[in-house]
Design an enzyme around this catalytic site. Structure first.
Site, PDB file in Angstrom:
ATOM      1  N   GLY A  10      62.782 -16.672  -3.311  1.00  0.00           N
ATOM      2  CA  GLY A  10      61.702 -16.432  -2.356  1.00  0.00           C
ATOM      3  C   GLY A  10      62.034 -16.966  -0.963  1.00  0.00           C
ATOM      4  N   ASN A  32      61.461 -14.991 -11.373  1.00  0.00           N
ATOM      5  CA  ASN A  32      61.101 -13.767 -12.104  1.00  0.00           C
ATOM      6  C   ASN A  32      61.028 -12.552 -11.181  1.00  0.00           C
ATOM      7  N   LEU A  33      61.376 -12.729  -9.914  1.00  0.00           N
ATOM      8  CA  LEU A  33      61.425 -11.651  -8.917  1.00  0.00           C
ATOM      9  C   LEU A  33      60.071 -10.962  -8.729  1.00  0.00           C
ATOM     10  N   SER A 124      51.054 -28.138  -0.568  1.00  0.00           N
ATOM     11  CA  SER A 124      50.588 -27.487   0.658  1.00  0.00           C
ATOM     12  C   SER A 124      49.544 -28.355   1.325  1.00  0.00           C
ATOM     13  N   ALA A 125      49.440 -28.220   2.629  1.00  0.00           N
ATOM     14  CA  ALA A 125      48.388 -28.918   3.377  1.00  0.00           C
ATOM     15  C   ALA A 125      47.012 -28.422   2.965  1.00  0.00           C
ATOM     16  N   TYR A 148      43.649 -20.948  -4.954  1.00  0.00           N
ATOM     17  CA  TYR A 148      45.055 -21.271  -4.692  1.00  0.00           C
ATOM     18  C   TYR A 148      45.201 -22.770  -4.422  1.00  0.00           C
ATOM     19  N   LYS A 152      47.160 -26.090  -6.512  1.00  0.00           N
ATOM     20  CA  LYS A 152      48.093 -27.080  -5.947  1.00  0.00           C
ATOM     21  C   LYS A 152      47.600 -28.497  -6.229  1.00  0.00           C
ATOM     22  N   ASN A 198      49.511 -13.703   7.230  1.00  0.00           N
ATOM     23  CA  ASN A 198      49.800 -14.847   8.091  1.00  0.00           C
ATOM     24  C   ASN A 198      50.215 -14.402   9.484  1.00  0.00           C
ATOM     25  N   LEU A 199      50.018 -15.297  10.431  1.00  0.00           N
ATOM     26  CA  LEU A 199      50.181 -14.956  11.845  1.00  0.00           C
ATOM     27  C   LEU A 199      51.605 -14.517  12.212  1.00  0.00           C
ATOM     28  N   ARG A 291      38.031 -15.325  11.367  1.00  0.00           N
ATOM     29  CA  ARG A 291      38.284 -15.011   9.959  1.00  0.00           C
ATOM     30  C   ARG A 291      37.503 -16.013   9.105  1.00  0.00           C
ATOM     31  N   PRO A 292      36.705 -15.520   8.132  1.00  0.00           N
ATOM     32  CA  PRO A 292      35.926 -16.463   7.325  1.00  0.00           C
ATOM     33  C   PRO A 292      36.843 -17.495   6.663  1.00  0.00           C
TER      34      PRO A 292
HETATM   35  P1  NAD Z   1      57.597 -16.682  -2.056  1.00  0.00           P
HETATM   36  O1  NAD Z   1      56.575 -15.830  -2.738  1.00  0.00           O
HETATM   37  O2  NAD Z   1      58.476 -16.080  -1.046  1.00  0.00           O
HETATM   38  O3  NAD Z   1      58.514 -17.396  -3.154  1.00  0.00           O
HETATM   39  C1  NAD Z   1      58.038 -17.753  -4.417  1.00  0.00           C
HETATM   40  C2  NAD Z   1      59.042 -17.262  -5.449  1.00  0.00           C
HETATM   41  O4  NAD Z   1      58.584 -17.617  -6.749  1.00  0.00           O
HETATM   42  C3  NAD Z   1      59.212 -15.742  -5.445  1.00  0.00           C
HETATM   43  O5  NAD Z   1      60.589 -15.432  -5.365  1.00  0.00           O
HETATM   44  C4  NAD Z   1      58.614 -15.283  -6.774  1.00  0.00           C
HETATM   45  O6  NAD Z   1      59.291 -14.159  -7.286  1.00  0.00           O
HETATM   46  C5  NAD Z   1      58.800 -16.537  -7.629  1.00  0.00           C
HETATM   47  N1  NAD Z   1      57.840 -16.688  -8.722  1.00  0.00           N
HETATM   48  C6  NAD Z   1      56.491 -16.585  -8.666  1.00  0.00           C
HETATM   49  N2  NAD Z   1      55.967 -16.812  -9.878  1.00  0.00           N
HETATM   50  C7  NAD Z   1      57.000 -17.094 -10.703  1.00  0.00           C
HETATM   51  C8  NAD Z   1      57.092 -17.405 -12.087  1.00  0.00           C
HETATM   52  N3  NAD Z   1      56.002 -17.470 -12.864  1.00  0.00           N
HETATM   53  N4  NAD Z   1      58.311 -17.637 -12.605  1.00  0.00           N
HETATM   54  C9  NAD Z   1      59.417 -17.564 -11.841  1.00  0.00           C
HETATM   55  N5  NAD Z   1      59.395 -17.251 -10.552  1.00  0.00           N
HETATM   56  C10 NAD Z   1      58.188 -17.016  -9.980  1.00  0.00           C
HETATM   57  O7  NAD Z   1      56.783 -17.928  -1.456  1.00  0.00           O
HETATM   58  P2  NAD Z   1      57.295 -19.083  -0.486  1.00  0.00           P
HETATM   59  O8  NAD Z   1      56.630 -18.881   0.828  1.00  0.00           O
HETATM   60  O9  NAD Z   1      58.765 -19.209  -0.549  1.00  0.00           O
HETATM   61  O10 NAD Z   1      56.586 -20.331  -1.171  1.00  0.00           O
HETATM   62  C11 NAD Z   1      57.269 -21.190  -2.063  1.00  0.00           C
HETATM   63  C12 NAD Z   1      56.315 -22.267  -2.542  1.00  0.00           C
HETATM   64  O11 NAD Z   1      55.826 -22.987  -1.407  1.00  0.00           O
HETATM   65  C13 NAD Z   1      55.082 -21.728  -3.264  1.00  0.00           C
HETATM   66  O12 NAD Z   1      54.797 -22.590  -4.336  1.00  0.00           O
HETATM   67  C14 NAD Z   1      53.994 -21.804  -2.225  1.00  0.00           C
HETATM   68  O13 NAD Z   1      52.716 -21.975  -2.796  1.00  0.00           O
HETATM   69  C15 NAD Z   1      54.409 -23.043  -1.431  1.00  0.00           C
HETATM   70  N6  NAD Z   1      53.898 -23.033  -0.051  1.00  0.00           N
HETATM   71  C16 NAD Z   1      54.228 -22.001   0.783  1.00  0.00           C
HETATM   72  C17 NAD Z   1      53.711 -21.971   2.078  1.00  0.00           C
HETATM   73  C18 NAD Z   1      54.057 -20.839   3.010  1.00  0.00           C
HETATM   74  O14 NAD Z   1      53.411 -20.704   4.046  1.00  0.00           O
HETATM   75  N7  NAD Z   1      55.056 -20.010   2.739  1.00  0.00           N
HETATM   76  C19 NAD Z   1      52.865 -23.003   2.520  1.00  0.00           C
HETATM   77  C20 NAD Z   1      52.562 -24.041   1.649  1.00  0.00           C
HETATM   78  C21 NAD Z   1      53.094 -24.051   0.359  1.00  0.00           C
HETATM   79  C1  UD1 Z   2      47.066 -19.774   5.606  1.00  0.00           C
HETATM   80  C2  UD1 Z   2      46.368 -20.124   4.309  1.00  0.00           C
HETATM   81  C3  UD1 Z   2      46.934 -21.425   3.770  1.00  0.00           C
HETATM   82  C4  UD1 Z   2      48.441 -21.323   3.610  1.00  0.00           C
HETATM   83  C5  UD1 Z   2      49.066 -20.931   4.944  1.00  0.00           C
HETATM   84  C6  UD1 Z   2      50.539 -20.674   4.791  1.00  0.00           C
HETATM   85  C7  UD1 Z   2      44.144 -19.143   4.541  1.00  0.00           C
HETATM   86  C8  UD1 Z   2      42.685 -19.409   4.735  1.00  0.00           C
HETATM   87  N1  UD1 Z   2      44.943 -20.222   4.556  1.00  0.00           N
HETATM   88  O1  UD1 Z   2      46.791 -20.810   6.521  1.00  0.00           O
HETATM   89  O2  UD1 Z   2      46.345 -21.729   2.516  1.00  0.00           O
HETATM   90  O3  UD1 Z   2      48.967 -22.557   3.180  1.00  0.00           O
HETATM   91  O4  UD1 Z   2      48.458 -19.709   5.401  1.00  0.00           O
HETATM   92  O5  UD1 Z   2      51.175 -20.706   6.013  1.00  0.00           O
HETATM   93  O6  UD1 Z   2      44.564 -18.011   4.352  1.00  0.00           O
HETATM   94  N2  UD1 Z   2      45.612 -15.434  12.795  1.00  0.00           N
HETATM   95  C9  UD1 Z   2      45.239 -14.444  13.660  1.00  0.00           C
HETATM   96  N3  UD1 Z   2      45.584 -13.151  13.358  1.00  0.00           N
HETATM   97  C10 UD1 Z   2      46.272 -12.824  12.217  1.00  0.00           C
HETATM   98  C11 UD1 Z   2      46.656 -13.856  11.337  1.00  0.00           C
HETATM   99  C12 UD1 Z   2      46.288 -15.166  11.659  1.00  0.00           C
HETATM  100  O7  UD1 Z   2      44.623 -14.705  14.688  1.00  0.00           O
HETATM  101  O8  UD1 Z   2      46.536 -11.635  11.983  1.00  0.00           O
HETATM  102  C13 UD1 Z   2      45.275 -16.838  13.135  1.00  0.00           C
HETATM  103  C14 UD1 Z   2      44.380 -17.523  12.119  1.00  0.00           C
HETATM  104  O9  UD1 Z   2      43.033 -17.287  12.420  1.00  0.00           O
HETATM  105  C15 UD1 Z   2      44.800 -18.979  12.297  1.00  0.00           C
HETATM  106  C16 UD1 Z   2      46.288 -18.894  12.675  1.00  0.00           C
HETATM  107  O10 UD1 Z   2      46.486 -17.567  13.154  1.00  0.00           O
HETATM  108  O11 UD1 Z   2      44.101 -19.574  13.351  1.00  0.00           O
HETATM  109  C17 UD1 Z   2      47.235 -19.138  11.520  1.00  0.00           C
HETATM  110  O12 UD1 Z   2      46.873 -18.282  10.425  1.00  0.00           O
HETATM  111  P1  UD1 Z   2      47.792 -18.140   9.111  1.00  0.00           P
HETATM  112  O13 UD1 Z   2      49.181 -17.839   9.502  1.00  0.00           O
HETATM  113  O14 UD1 Z   2      47.111 -17.181   8.199  1.00  0.00           O
HETATM  114  O15 UD1 Z   2      47.792 -19.607   8.495  1.00  0.00           O
HETATM  115  P2  UD1 Z   2      46.584 -20.562   8.049  1.00  0.00           P
HETATM  116  O16 UD1 Z   2      45.278 -19.919   8.237  1.00  0.00           O
HETATM  117  O17 UD1 Z   2      46.807 -21.886   8.699  1.00  0.00           O
END
Ligand code: NAD
Ligand code: UD1
Length: 339
Positions: A10, A32-33, A124-125, A148, A152, A198-199, A291-292
């Site tokens: 991932g 598990n892709l 995660s935060a 979600y 965590k 996400n943004l 966004r709610p």
């Molecule tokens: P991602 O979806 O890109 O990567 C997760 C990987 O886990 C994927 O490759 C998916 O195929 C694999 N996976 C999911 N379920 C599985 C299972 N049951 N068995 C085996 N593989 C499985 O996500 P990411 O952004 O790389 O996030 C990685 C971790 O970090 C996650 O646990 C996520 O909750 C945490 N996290 C991510 C963010 C973010 O913004 N990306 C923020 C906070 C925490």
């Molecule tokens: C979101 C998740 C959080 C997760 C994080 C991963 C929610 C409520 N929270 O957080 O659990 O850990 O992503 O990075 O989904 N925004 C826009 N336009 C867009 C997208 C986002 O204005 O199209 C704004 C949002 O209102 C926010 C900021 O950009 O103010 C960041 O948003 P986003 O990237 O979704 O992250 P989080 O909301 O912080």
């Protein structure tokens, strides 16, 4: 060390594979892709000169996990595997508890069976819930606001209980703020399915012409320019934090939580302007309703990681945007070539 990366194909796991392999560790990816593609392995091979070992498996499959831990003589696990979309978790809570909580429990059981007791967990935060003060330090009260986040929190608590039950466990819960950016090669990065939530991926897709404009969710928050403020952290800084945590666990048993953030906030519009600067493209946007569930502002206090791990984020918004742009362009090119 021999390190198993669950979810290692991932977004964050693939970047961790690069940093760990380059630090001299042997990396085994277990995935598990469900949210990544096998061609990541070939791209990692291009960055590293050799692709990491890959096991196609699910973390809920305890037998395969045990076999993998033993066969590859794994010393430590980094647990990235999980589902992570907040909205989806509200619609399908059981899928999230099954994949994230039960998946983690199976992994821990397999590790215990095999005598592997060093774990770095992707938290995660979101475990802090609504910010009660800023910046958020690790002593901030926890409490999730969606399924979600609750998965965590449950996993963190399960890990803390485990560390109490057996003092030989070495566990780091890394609480990520907002990871963005990509490896400098442009070969790996974040590739969300469908419309990005996400943004940063949304901005990147607007800049490259895949979407007409960004919707900015509210400009009437009590922040510097009225738009939301978040703690964006470059994914390469984030994964370097994992290496630092692994080194820390070598000398420290028990359960530990660390914020991984830049320690400062940037607004949505600051991010838009930084991306325009890095890409040389306009990012058209319109202001829409809030966004709610969003909060005005959240950012970390990252001092604990600096003091205990000797780690802090070094890369700024420009580098976050430039690397995302490089990846976005390369990704679009690769997708066109494979059509
Ligand atoms: P991602 O979806 O890109 O990567 C997760 C990987 O886990 C994927 O490759 C998916 O195929 C694999 N996976 C999911 N379920 C599985 C299972 N049951 N068995 C085996 N593989 C499985 O996500 P990411 O952004 O790389 O996030 C990685 C971790 O970090 C996650 O646990 C996520 O909750 C945490 N996290 C991510 C963010 C973010 O913004 N990306 C923020 C906070 C925490
Ligand atoms: C979101 C998740 C959080 C997760 C994080 C991963 C929610 C409520 N929270 O957080 O659990 O850990 O992503 O990075 O989904 N925004 C826009 N336009 C867009 C997208 C986002 O204005 O199209 C704004 C949002 O209102 C926010 C900021 O950009 O103010 C960041 O948003 P986003 O990237 O979704 O992250 P989080 O909301 O912080």
């Amino acid at each position: 060390m021999n390190i198993l990366l669950t979810g290692g194909s991932g977004y964050i796991g693939s970047h961790a594979a690069v940093v760990l392999a380059q630090a001299g560790h042997e990396v085994v990816i277990y995935d598990n892709l469900s949210n990544s593609r096998a061609d990541v392995l070939e791209r990692l091979g291009r960055i590293l000169g050799q692709a990491p070992v890959f096991v196609h498996g699910d973390v809920r499959d305890a037998a395969l996990l045990e076999q993998t831990l033993r066969h590859h003589r794994i010393d430590a696990v980094m647990h990235f595997a999980g589902l992570k979309a907040v909205g989806e978790s509200v619609a399908q809570p059981l899928a999230y508890y099954d994949n994230n909580v039960i998946g983690s429990q199976r992994l821990l059981q397999a590790m215990q069976q095999c005598g592997v007791r060093t774990l770095v967990f992707s938290s995660s935060a979101t475990v802090y819930g609504e910010p009660q003060y800023l910046p958020i330090d690790e002593d901030h009260p926890t409490g999730a606001t969606n399924p979600y986040g609750r998965t965590k929190l449950h996993i963190e608590q399960m890990l803390a209980d485990l560390a109490v039950s057996d003092a030989s466990w070495r566990i780091a819960c890394l609480r990520y703020f907002n990871p963005v950016g990509a490896h400098e090669s442009g070969l790996i990065g974040e590739d969300p399915n469908g419309i990005p939530n996400n943004l940063m991926p949304f901005i990147a897709q607007v800049a490259v012409g895949r979407r007409p404009q960004l919707s900015v969710f509210g400009d009437d928050y009590d922040t510097k320019d009225g738009t939301g403020v978040r703690d964006f952290i470059h994914v390469m800084d984030l994964v370097e934090g994992h290496l630092a945590a692994l080194n820390f666990l070598g000398g420290n048993a028990g359960w530990h939580a660390f914020n991984l953030g830049a320690g400062q906030g940037a607004s949505v519009l600051e991010m838009v302007h930084a991306f325009e600067h890095a890409s040389g493209r306009k990012v058209p946007y319109q202001i829409v309703d809030r966004r709610p569930g969003d909060v005005a502002s959240t950012y970390s206090k990252a001092d604990k990681a600096w003091q205990a791990l000797g780690w802090r984020a070094r890369r700024g918004l420009d580098e976050m945007c430039a690397s995302t742009w490089r990846w976005q362009q390369a990704d679009v090119k690769q997708k066109k070539e494979s059509l």
